[in-house]
Design a protein around this motif. Sequence first.
Motif, PDB file in Angstrom:
ATOM      1  N   PRO A 125      -4.256  18.003  -5.477  1.00  0.00           N
ATOM      2  CA  PRO A 125      -3.975  17.488  -4.077  1.00  0.00           C
ATOM      3  C   PRO A 125      -2.791  16.746  -4.239  1.00  0.00           C
ATOM      4  O   PRO A 125      -2.427  15.894  -5.367  1.00  0.00           O
ATOM      5  CB  PRO A 125      -5.191  16.681  -3.906  1.00  0.00           C
ATOM      6  CG  PRO A 125      -5.735  16.508  -5.372  1.00  0.00           C
ATOM      7  CD  PRO A 125      -5.386  17.372  -6.042  1.00  0.00           C
ATOM      8  N   LEU A 126      -2.073  16.407  -3.273  1.00  0.00           N
ATOM      9  CA  LEU A 126      -0.842  15.574  -3.136  1.00  0.00           C
ATOM     10  C   LEU A 126      -1.300  14.243  -2.789  1.00  0.00           C
ATOM     11  O   LEU A 126      -2.227  14.310  -1.796  1.00  0.00           O
ATOM     12  CB  LEU A 126       0.349  15.857  -2.228  1.00  0.00           C
ATOM     13  CG  LEU A 126       0.832  17.413  -2.714  1.00  0.00           C
ATOM     14  CD1 LEU A 126       1.676  18.005  -1.619  1.00  0.00           C
ATOM     15  CD2 LEU A 126       1.801  17.221  -4.015  1.00  0.00           C
ATOM     16  N   GLY A 127      -0.491  13.091  -2.992  1.00  0.00           N
ATOM     17  CA  GLY A 127      -0.890  11.757  -2.448  1.00  0.00           C
ATOM     18  C   GLY A 127       0.249  10.908  -2.338  1.00  0.00           C
ATOM     19  O   GLY A 127       1.420  11.282  -2.807  1.00  0.00           O
ATOM     20  N   ASN A 128       0.131   9.985  -1.751  1.00  0.00           N
ATOM     21  CA  ASN A 128       1.209   8.944  -1.378  1.00  0.00           C
ATOM     22  C   ASN A 128       0.883   7.581  -2.150  1.00  0.00           C
ATOM     23  O   ASN A 128      -0.087   7.146  -2.076  1.00  0.00           O
ATOM     24  CB  ASN A 128       1.463   8.583   0.026  1.00  0.00           C
ATOM     25  CG  ASN A 128       2.063  10.006   0.708  1.00  0.00           C
ATOM     26  OD1 ASN A 128       1.271  10.587   1.548  1.00  0.00           O
ATOM     27  ND2 ASN A 128       3.144  10.358   0.287  1.00  0.00           N
ATOM     28  N   TYR A 129       2.101   7.036  -2.772  1.00  0.00           N
ATOM     29  CA  TYR A 129       2.064   6.015  -3.611  1.00  0.00           C
ATOM     30  C   TYR A 129       3.209   5.026  -3.346  1.00  0.00           C
ATOM     31  O   TYR A 129       4.184   5.498  -3.423  1.00  0.00           O
ATOM     32  CB  TYR A 129       1.859   6.238  -5.132  1.00  0.00           C
ATOM     33  CG  TYR A 129       0.682   7.212  -5.285  1.00  0.00           C
ATOM     34  CD1 TYR A 129      -0.608   6.868  -5.705  1.00  0.00           C
ATOM     35  CD2 TYR A 129       0.936   8.621  -5.066  1.00  0.00           C
ATOM     36  CE1 TYR A 129      -1.670   7.734  -5.582  1.00  0.00           C
ATOM     37  CE2 TYR A 129      -0.145   9.720  -5.426  1.00  0.00           C
ATOM     38  CZ  TYR A 129      -1.379   9.237  -5.504  1.00  0.00           C
ATOM     39  OH  TYR A 129      -2.420  10.015  -5.551  1.00  0.00           O
ATOM     40  N   GLY A 130       3.133   4.001  -3.674  1.00  0.00           N
ATOM     41  CA  GLY A 130       4.373   3.165  -3.434  1.00  0.00           C
ATOM     42  C   GLY A 130       4.280   1.556  -3.961  1.00  0.00           C
ATOM     43  O   GLY A 130       3.337   1.333  -4.527  1.00  0.00           O
ATOM     44  N   LEU A 131       5.076   0.976  -3.663  1.00  0.00           N
ATOM     45  CA  LEU A 131       5.288  -0.732  -4.119  1.00  0.00           C
ATOM     46  C   LEU A 131       5.118  -1.483  -2.973  1.00  0.00           C
ATOM     47  O   LEU A 131       5.665  -1.455  -1.765  1.00  0.00           O
ATOM     48  CB  LEU A 131       6.451  -1.089  -4.507  1.00  0.00           C
ATOM     49  CG  LEU A 131       6.625  -2.231  -5.433  1.00  0.00           C
ATOM     50  CD1 LEU A 131       6.108  -1.863  -6.722  1.00  0.00           C
ATOM     51  CD2 LEU A 131       8.075  -2.603  -5.444  1.00  0.00           C
ATOM     52  N   LEU A 132       4.015  -2.256  -2.997  1.00  0.00           N
ATOM     53  CA  LEU A 132       3.169  -3.162  -1.935  1.00  0.00           C
ATOM     54  C   LEU A 132       3.871  -4.701  -2.328  1.00  0.00           C
ATOM     55  O   LEU A 132       3.741  -5.017  -3.283  1.00  0.00           O
ATOM     56  CB  LEU A 132       1.881  -2.896  -1.600  1.00  0.00           C
ATOM     57  CG  LEU A 132       1.443  -3.837  -0.582  1.00  0.00           C
ATOM     58  CD1 LEU A 132       0.131  -3.192  -0.195  1.00  0.00           C
ATOM     59  CD2 LEU A 132       0.699  -5.130  -1.542  1.00  0.00           C
TER      60      LEU A 132
END
Length: 391
Positions: A125-132
């Motif tokens: 599955p694809l997912g989204n990740y980032g810098l908060l």
Amino acid sequence: MRTTRTRFAALGAVALLGLTGCGAAVGEEPVGPNGLPQQLVWSTYNVGTGTYNDLAAIANTLTNEEGVQVRLMTADTGIGRLAPLVNGTVDYSRAGDEYYYAFEGDYEYASPEWGPQDLRMVWAPLGNYGLLVREDSGIDSFADLEGKRFPELTANTSINNKMEGFLNYGGLTGEDVQKVPVSYGEQIAALEAGQIDALYQNVVGSNIDELASTHDVKWLGFDDPDPARYETWEELMPMVSVGEVTDGAGMEKGESARVLEYTIPLTTLASRDADEVYHLVKSMVEHYERYGTTTPDTHRFSFDAVLKEPLVVPFHEGTVRYFEERGVWTEELERKNQELVERGERMREGWPGVVESSSEETLAQDWAEWKKTELDTELDTEPTEGTDDEN
């Protein structure tokens, strides 16, 4: 969505945690009429993360619908998630990029105790990740991270590589920030305490959602298409692309951010029984409606949504069989999968010789040179057809 995320807290109790007495049972459970053993053990990220929440929902569904008890073993480090898979304590692992590093024998896996591992993707599955960051941090872009307290995640090469790529996007390097050692699971508390100024997370999940409910936060976005900003990404994180999200923690209605998109796949060893893997993915698809709306990310486990192209690690033959049955496995995908299988075989054949001729201090560099000479040069000279669908 807020109700869905809050409601999910109850599911965490359903997943069976702890592995007391079950290590010896791995691989020895009798197979039922559904083609699955009565008990499976999966390793993954810590309780409260979006990654854990997804698997807890699926574990609950497999228990209710198939009578399969799925135990979740959590770890805060890449090796902590993969070592139990390699040594037989768990059957499957939903791991970060360590699945790729272990397949290649890179970074912490470039050691005599590890080396390249015969891993396979099961479901991706694809997912989204980032810098908060906090709204009041004064950080509005990646360039604004200069001089800030920046997390250096303990025993987590995959995320640290991405963090370096984030800095490079902003025209910075690791020398331009104040690095603060912290574990992945400690980041939220560290941000709240003012020990770090930014953190890396899945954009959805009960823990990050709780943070957003008590603090004004925002996600830094990759809005500049200039290729120069991304020139180090192929080396640091070859499995990622940029995707747009509208439902991240702390986002208002109509707000969006361009963050990373990639898969944190369910993986296993190539030696895992193909019939079992086939029936596992088939069960996850057939019972998808039971769990598909349970968490903000479980919809990504649907058959239509999952990644079907082998980008850096091959798919397991049981998954390939299911893809073939559903008519989505093409000759081109088979070619790419076999190339990766053959790459793994050649790496595992070449590894003992490199170990024997290297010192502990030079092993990682010697291994990188061996791959560049024996594998990468050969691949560079071979014509390829088609283009990669980057996540």
